[in-house]
Design an enzyme around this catalytic site. Sequence first.
Site, PDB file in Angstrom:
ATOM      1  CB  ALA A 261      -0.912  -0.001   1.216  1.00  0.00           C
ATOM      2  N   PRO A 262       0.415   2.327  -0.676  1.00  0.00           N
ATOM      3  CG  PRO A 262       0.326   4.554  -1.420  1.00  0.00           C
ATOM      4  CD  PRO A 262       1.178   3.595  -0.624  1.00  0.00           C
ATOM      5  N   GLY A 263       0.168   1.321  -3.276  1.00  0.00           N
ATOM      6  CA  GLY A 263       0.101   0.617  -4.547  1.00  0.00           C
ATOM      7  C   GLY A 263       0.927   1.167  -5.689  1.00  0.00           C
ATOM      8  N   GLY A 264       1.715   2.206  -5.442  1.00  0.00           N
ATOM      9  CA  GLY A 264       2.514   2.799  -6.524  1.00  0.00           C
ATOM     10  C   GLY A 264       3.485   1.818  -7.156  1.00  0.00           C
ATOM     11  CE  LYS A 265       8.581   1.839  -3.602  1.00  0.00           C
ATOM     12  NZ  LYS A 265       7.603   2.664  -2.834  1.00  0.00           N
ATOM     13  CG  ASP A 283       0.044  -2.614   3.352  1.00  0.00           C
ATOM     14  OD1 ASP A 283       1.138  -2.214   2.895  1.00  0.00           O
ATOM     15  OD2 ASP A 283      -0.499  -2.114   4.359  1.00  0.00           O
ATOM     16  CG  ASP A 310       2.855  -8.928  10.187  1.00  0.00           C
ATOM     17  OD1 ASP A 310       3.835  -8.886   9.413  1.00  0.00           O
ATOM     18  OD2 ASP A 310       2.929  -8.658  11.396  1.00  0.00           O
ATOM     19  CG  ASP A 329       8.854   0.088  -0.618  1.00  0.00           C
ATOM     20  OD1 ASP A 329       9.996   0.555  -0.763  1.00  0.00           O
ATOM     21  OD2 ASP A 329       7.842   0.789  -0.411  1.00  0.00           O
ATOM     22  CB  CYS A 382      11.004   6.283   1.524  1.00  0.00           C
ATOM     23  SG  CYS A 382       9.848   6.067   2.889  1.00  0.00           S
TER      24      CYS A 382
END
Length: 449
Positions: A261-265, A283, A310, A329, A382
């Site tokens: 989440a939120p799903g960009g990758k 997620d 999880d 990620d 990040c």
Amino acid sequence: MSKLVREVALDALLQVEKEQAYSNLLLNQLVKKNEFSKRDVGLLTEIVYGTIQRKNTLDYFLSPFVKNGFESIEQWVHVLLRLSVYQMLYLDRVPERAIIHEAVMIASRRGHEGISGMVNGVLRSVQRQGQPSFETIKNEKKRMSLELSFPKWLVSRWIDQYGEKDAKAICQVSNQPPSVTIRVNRLKATVEEVIERLRDEGMDVERGHLSPDAIIVHSGHVLSSNLYKEGYMTIQDESSMLVARALDVQDNMHIVDACAAPGGKSTHIAERMNNNGQLYSLDLHKHKMHLIEEQANRLGLTCIKTKALDARLSGDYLQGEQFDRVLVDAPCSGLGVIRRKPDIKWSKKPTDISAIQSIQQELITVLSKHVKKDGKLLYSTCTIDKEENEGTVENFLKEHPQFELDRTLSSRLPKKLVEFGRYSPGMVTILPQDFLTDGFFIACFNKVR
């Protein structure tokens, strides 16, 4: 600026202070709740973000004029003084007399005559005497902390990890507003075609500086454009766009995105697979599943299967299946995205980094079991903290001799990034000042036996 904007800004800043509310999410809610003009939205955003970004600098400027220290005044008064001084010193569009007048009015409405008099006196003293110099601070780390408005422990940590020059640049760039960048859905159009069509809709855009899939938006509201609604693009930072390419995705692969989440990758991976194969997007947060599903539907992607769980407990769901690619990620301190979420730098503590690093270690260990021989495992964050990044990689390799760093990673990254100097075989760090993107880390592993 309407009077309401300052009242709303004060309430927002108090929620961030008292409840550790996320400033970006809170602002979105407040903008929806109040019917602000476009101009007022811009100023509200600037006051809230700016006051959070410069918090300890503003306190340094105020401290000589608050007689008995900040402990002697109520929290809302302290925050009102901060946001007023921020406007006086960092915004040139609003006259100082108007800022002071409105602060006094808010103090009168929320408090009593004594408080409004104190607010008036403090702000007029700042106006008359100006801010104290940083030159009197002899300790270099303390001076950087106050001048650039970052916690001293974080300045010290970055100096230890990257040296004084880079640490200072991280702080400076992290105080600047980020660009809006979009990723083109190459299943529907080329970057050039989308640029042309956005310009036809009256937007000022250019090609990204780092990712080959990116467009930078200088002006124009992308989310309301026809192209966005029709699935030609996704909002995503350029550094984050490098993950799907780094993963070496190909048609008909079976892939897991463990913290999706939120799903960009996830959506980028699906686009890179030409919407063939199978992608499991997992997620921890059930309420975020619809975010991934909404994006997939808008972009016309059907190969994504979502599941709320999880990822550390994914064994039962994945049933021992081996995958071509696994992306972790990982949840992290977020120190690479302070430009977007300025409250992060004040809410994090050194102990938080150690705690989250143990979760990262657990995630990568569990998910590595689902990588097939000759498959790839990609770890990204990040954050720019070396304990969370290089430290996690080093620990993982020590305990998992069946994996090694993927030395072919460089062939899937932009040449300018590889040549910049923060790439070592199989992994790369991007600091915010390098390409004016979010700070980011990528490491790719091959399963060799």
